[in-house]
Design an enzyme around this catalytic site. Structure first.
Site, PDB file in Angstrom:
ATOM      1  N   GLU A 116       0.830  -1.216   0.000  1.00 48.39           N
ATOM      2  CA  GLU A 116       0.000   0.000   0.000  1.00 48.39           C
ATOM      3  C   GLU A 116       0.864   1.266   0.000  1.00 48.39           C
ATOM      4  O   GLU A 116       0.405   2.334   0.378  1.00 48.39           O
ATOM      5  CB  GLU A 116      -0.949   0.013   1.217  1.00 48.39           C
ATOM      6  N   HIS A 140      -3.032   2.035   8.433  1.00 49.03           N
ATOM      7  CA  HIS A 140      -4.062   1.187   7.816  1.00 49.03           C
ATOM      8  C   HIS A 140      -4.235  -0.058   8.676  1.00 49.03           C
ATOM      9  O   HIS A 140      -3.248  -0.762   8.964  1.00 49.03           O
ATOM     10  CB  HIS A 140      -3.644   0.806   6.395  1.00 49.03           C
ATOM     11  N   HIS A 142      -7.067  -3.526   9.710  1.00 49.22           N
ATOM     12  CA  HIS A 142      -8.236  -4.331   9.346  1.00 49.22           C
ATOM     13  C   HIS A 142      -9.159  -4.414  10.560  1.00 49.22           C
ATOM     14  O   HIS A 142      -9.237  -5.443  11.227  1.00 49.22           O
ATOM     15  CB  HIS A 142      -7.794  -5.715   8.880  1.00 49.22           C
ATOM     16  N   GLU A 170     -18.600  11.182  22.495  1.00 50.06           N
ATOM     17  CA  GLU A 170     -17.363  11.932  22.231  1.00 50.06           C
ATOM     18  C   GLU A 170     -16.891  11.832  20.777  1.00 50.06           C
ATOM     19  O   GLU A 170     -15.939  12.522  20.392  1.00 50.06           O
ATOM     20  CB  GLU A 170     -16.261  11.467  23.181  1.00 50.06           C
ATOM     21  N   HIS A 211     -12.836  -4.072   3.790  1.00 52.04           N
ATOM     22  CA  HIS A 211     -11.376  -4.229   3.901  1.00 52.04           C
ATOM     23  C   HIS A 211     -10.816  -3.654   5.212  1.00 52.04           C
ATOM     24  O   HIS A 211     -10.139  -4.351   5.954  1.00 52.04           O
ATOM     25  CB  HIS A 211     -10.710  -3.560   2.680  1.00 52.04           C
TER      26      HIS A 211
HETATM   27  P1  13P Z   1       1.199  -5.503   3.085  1.00 50.96           P
HETATM   28  O1  13P Z   1       1.646  -6.761   3.822  1.00 50.96           O
HETATM   29  O2  13P Z   1       1.800  -5.426   1.697  1.00 50.96           O
HETATM   30  O3  13P Z   1       1.412  -4.271   3.906  1.00 50.96           O
HETATM   31  O4  13P Z   1      -0.371  -5.649   2.824  1.00 50.96           O
HETATM   32  C1  13P Z   1      -1.267  -5.769   3.888  1.00 50.96           C
HETATM   33  C2  13P Z   1      -2.565  -5.106   3.632  1.00 50.96           C
HETATM   34  O5  13P Z   1      -3.311  -4.868   4.566  1.00 50.96           O
HETATM   35  C3  13P Z   1      -2.942  -4.701   2.247  1.00 50.96           C
HETATM   36  O6  13P Z   1      -4.068  -3.894   2.243  1.00 50.96           O
HETATM   37 ZN    ZN Z   2      -5.291  -4.077   4.085  1.00 49.07          ZN
END
Ligand code: 13P
Ligand code: ZN
Length: 282
Positions: A116, A140, A142, A170, A211
């Site tokens: 990413e 980023h 999940h 809040e 995602h």
């Molecule tokens: P990477 O291991 O390349 O960082 O990918 C993980 C991910 O969450 C892709 O969206």
């Molecule tokens: Zn991801």
């Protein structure tokens, strides 16, 4: 100074480990990047290597030319970062056009920065510009509950923002600009990076349907805290929706206007719409 002893590396590693403990980083899921301050680059410069080749970023970020980033490696597991940061992380330098990068430290067992990288760099470029250089962290993750919500709510910025605000008092104070939503797209490319960075012009949070989430912030605490707050609000909302589709009572648009006054913040009126069904979503 030893790179592993610097405050920014220690803060980065702690944040990554905190995210893993929250359950947001199964396998290699998620990635993190930090834009170094010039003083931090000078502090570690004698310990940087310069034997790596330049490689394309996959997009063009002239606004970040010459900057250095600490970033997670592609395919590396967040659960291993605290144990072996030199194998999981890299410090990269961008060239004078903002088109190529080279590894100056880390990834000692090989590898490359996160897949990413285009999204991280394009988000950093936007945030550096719109915050006058204050924002330095792009994260980023999940996040389970936000991902679940993207199967349930319409994929609209207004609806996600309003429902997350309504789920914990809040929230509008923590993310008064709201959140943006990117529809499902193939991860890892320039297209999803462009879509996300457009949202970063006005929000600090971008949700990727089915995602995860991207958050931007000034430092590790603020960025982690933002991700944590949004995710917890999603958890509350899912619990409510699992019990009933109609809330018996909730925080009203008028209540939000009172919060705005009390906390001296401005909350955009487009999120304070009247619902057809006051206890429902729309
Ligand atoms: P990477 O291991 O390349 O960082 O990918 C993980 C991910 O969450 C892709 O969206
Ligand atoms: Zn991801």
């Amino acid at each position: 100074m030893k790179i592993l002893d610097t405050k920014f590396v220690r803060g980065f590693v702690k944040m990554a480990d905190d995210g893993f403990k929250q359950g947001w980083h199964e396998r290699n899921g998620g990635n993190l990047s930090y834009r170094l301050k010039p003083s931090e680059v000078e502090e570690i410069r004698p310990r940087l290597n310069d034997h790596a080749d330049w490689a394309p970023i996959g997009t063009s970020v002239p606004g970040l030319a010459g900057e250095f980033f600490l970033i997670t490696g592609s395919g590396k597991y967040f659960r291993n970062i605290a144990v072996d940061p030199e194998a999981c992380l890299a410090i990269i330098e961008l060239d004078d056009k903002g088109e190529n990068y080279r590894i100056r430290w880390g990834l000692v067992e090989g590898g490359r920065p996160t897949s990413e990288l285009p999204a991280h760099m394009m988000n950093h470029e936007v945030k550096k510009r719109v915050t006058n250089g204050r924002h330095r962290v792009i994260y980023h993750a999940h996040t389970t509950n936000i991902i679940a919500l993207t199967f349930v709510l319409p994929l609209k910025d207004e609806i996600f923002t309003r429902e997350l605000w309504e789920s914990a008092t809040e929230c509008p104070v923590v993310f008064p600009d709201g959140v943006g939503v990117v529809p499902w797209m193939v991860p890892g490319g320039r297209e999803i990076a462009v879509a996300t960075s457009r949202l970063m012009e006005k929000y600090d949070v971008a949700i990727w349907a089915h995602h995860g989430m991207f958050c931007s912030g000034e430092d590790f605490d603020l960025t982690f805290g933002l991700m944590h707050t949004v995710e917890k609000s999603a958890e509350i909302l899912l619990k409510v929706l699992a019990v009933t589709p109609v809330k018996r009572q909730t925080i009203t648009p008028e209540n939000f206007r009172e919060v705005a006054k009390g906390f001296h913040i401005s909350l955009p009126e487009r999120f304070l719409y009247e619902k057809k069904n006051p206890g429902g979503i729309e």
